[in-house]
Design a protein around this motif. Structure first.
Motif, short mmCIF file in Angstrom:
data_model
loop_
_atom_site.label_atom_id
_atom_site.label_comp_id
_atom_site.label_asym_id
_atom_site.label_seq_id
_atom_site.Cartn_x
_atom_site.Cartn_y
_atom_site.Cartn_z
N GLN A 12 33.05 20.22 24.23
CA GLN A 12 33.85 21.09 25.06
C GLN A 12 34.98 21.68 24.24
OE1 GLN A 12 35.28 19.07 28.57
NE2 GLN A 12 33.31 18.09 28.96
N ARG A 16 43.38 32.91 40.23
CA ARG A 16 41.94 32.82 40.45
C ARG A 16 41.25 32.29 39.19
NH1 ARG A 16 40.33 35.24 45.03
NH2 ARG A 16 38.19 35.29 44.28
N CYS A 17 40.34 31.34 39.38
CA CYS A 17 39.56 30.82 38.26
C CYS A 17 38.15 31.41 38.27
CB CYS A 17 39.47 29.29 38.32
SG CYS A 17 38.52 28.69 39.73
N GLU A 18 37.75 31.94 39.42
CA GLU A 18 36.43 32.54 39.65
C GLU A 18 35.27 31.55 39.58
OE1 GLU A 18 36.34 35.30 41.06
OE2 GLU A 18 38.34 36.01 40.57
N SER A 19 35.57 30.25 39.59
CA SER A 19 34.47 29.29 39.58
C SER A 19 34.57 28.23 40.68
CB SER A 19 34.36 28.60 38.22
OG SER A 19 35.54 27.90 37.94
N CYS A 20 35.76 28.06 41.29
CA CYS A 20 35.89 27.06 42.36
C CYS A 20 35.37 27.63 43.68
CB CYS A 20 37.35 26.61 42.50
SG CYS A 20 38.43 27.86 43.22
N ASP A 21 35.23 26.77 44.68
CA ASP A 21 34.71 27.21 45.98
C ASP A 21 35.59 28.26 46.63
OD1 ASP A 21 32.58 25.50 45.67
OD2 ASP A 21 33.39 23.94 46.98
N CYS A 67 37.57 30.50 45.21
CA CYS A 67 37.38 31.80 44.54
C CYS A 67 36.05 32.44 44.94
CB CYS A 67 37.48 31.64 43.03
SG CYS A 67 39.17 31.42 42.43
N LYS A 68 35.00 31.63 45.03
CA LYS A 68 33.69 32.15 45.43
C LYS A 68 33.73 32.70 46.85
CE LYS A 68 31.23 28.82 42.56
NZ LYS A 68 30.36 27.64 42.62
N ARG A 115 36.05 36.03 46.90
CA ARG A 115 35.82 37.06 45.89
C ARG A 115 35.31 38.36 46.51
NH1 ARG A 115 31.65 35.01 42.37
NH2 ARG A 115 33.28 33.66 41.62
N GLU A 135 29.42 44.18 38.65
CA GLU A 135 29.89 43.93 37.28
C GLU A 135 28.95 44.60 36.30
OE1 GLU A 135 30.67 39.76 36.53
OE2 GLU A 135 30.85 39.43 38.68
#
Length: 167
Positions: free
Chosen positions: A57, A143-148, A150-151, A154, A159
């Motif tokens: 990582q 916003r992280c655009e990956s957590c619930d 944000c989904k 959105r 895109e």
């Protein structure tokens, strides 16, 4: 020694123990899978479908091999703090993880006092006021655009395709 401590906890502990504590000006509540007050131990049980292996990582801009249990540090630090506040002394936390493989892999990791838990708590405590502001609507969370969340919030976004293979 660790095996004796875990057996002690499993034989005489309280299952599903609820603890409350304060950190960063907020009230926290945690449900421990097992707690042995006299032994100064608590257990968190985790079941996973994936093998318990290290992964590569990006950490602070560097690729590092990270142990599978690294993501549990904040949770174990919080529970240890809750036990310390409730009972007035440090507790050792045990993460017991079992895979759902045909032959399960079982790992037990001890999170002992003084092994980085204080650093985790300081980080959580510093972030707590902002999280409370987000929950109360005083600030808009980043916003992280990956957590619930944000989904769910959105909406639909078109895109452009990236030509990543040309880089």
């Amino acid at each position: 020694q660790g095996n004796a401590e875990v057996m002690f906890l499993l034989q005489g502990g309280t299952p599903q123990a609820c603890i409350e504590w304060r950190l960063g000006g907020s009230r926290w509540v945690g449900y421990l899978d097992g707690l042995h007050e006299m032994g100064g131990l608590f257990v968190e049980l985790k079941v996973t479908g994936r093998p318990l292996a290290e992964s590569w990582q990006s950490v602070n801009g560097k690729n590092m091999k990270v142990p599978w249990y690294a993501g549990y540090w904040p949770e174990m630090a919080l529970y240890a703090e809750g036990c310390k506040q409730k009972f007035g002394r440090p507790f050792t936390g045990y993460l017991v993880c079992v895979t759902l493989e045909a032959i399960p892999d079982i790992r037990i990791i001890a999170f002992e006092p003084g092994t980085g838990r204080e650093a985790q708590l300081a980080q959580i405590e510093a972030q707590t006021p902002a999280i409370c502001d987000y929950k109360e609507g005083a600030q808009i969370p980043p916003r992280c655009e990956s957590c619930d969340w944000c989904k769910l919030t959105r909406g639909f976004v078109v895109e452009p395709a990236e030509s990543w293979w040309l880089v």
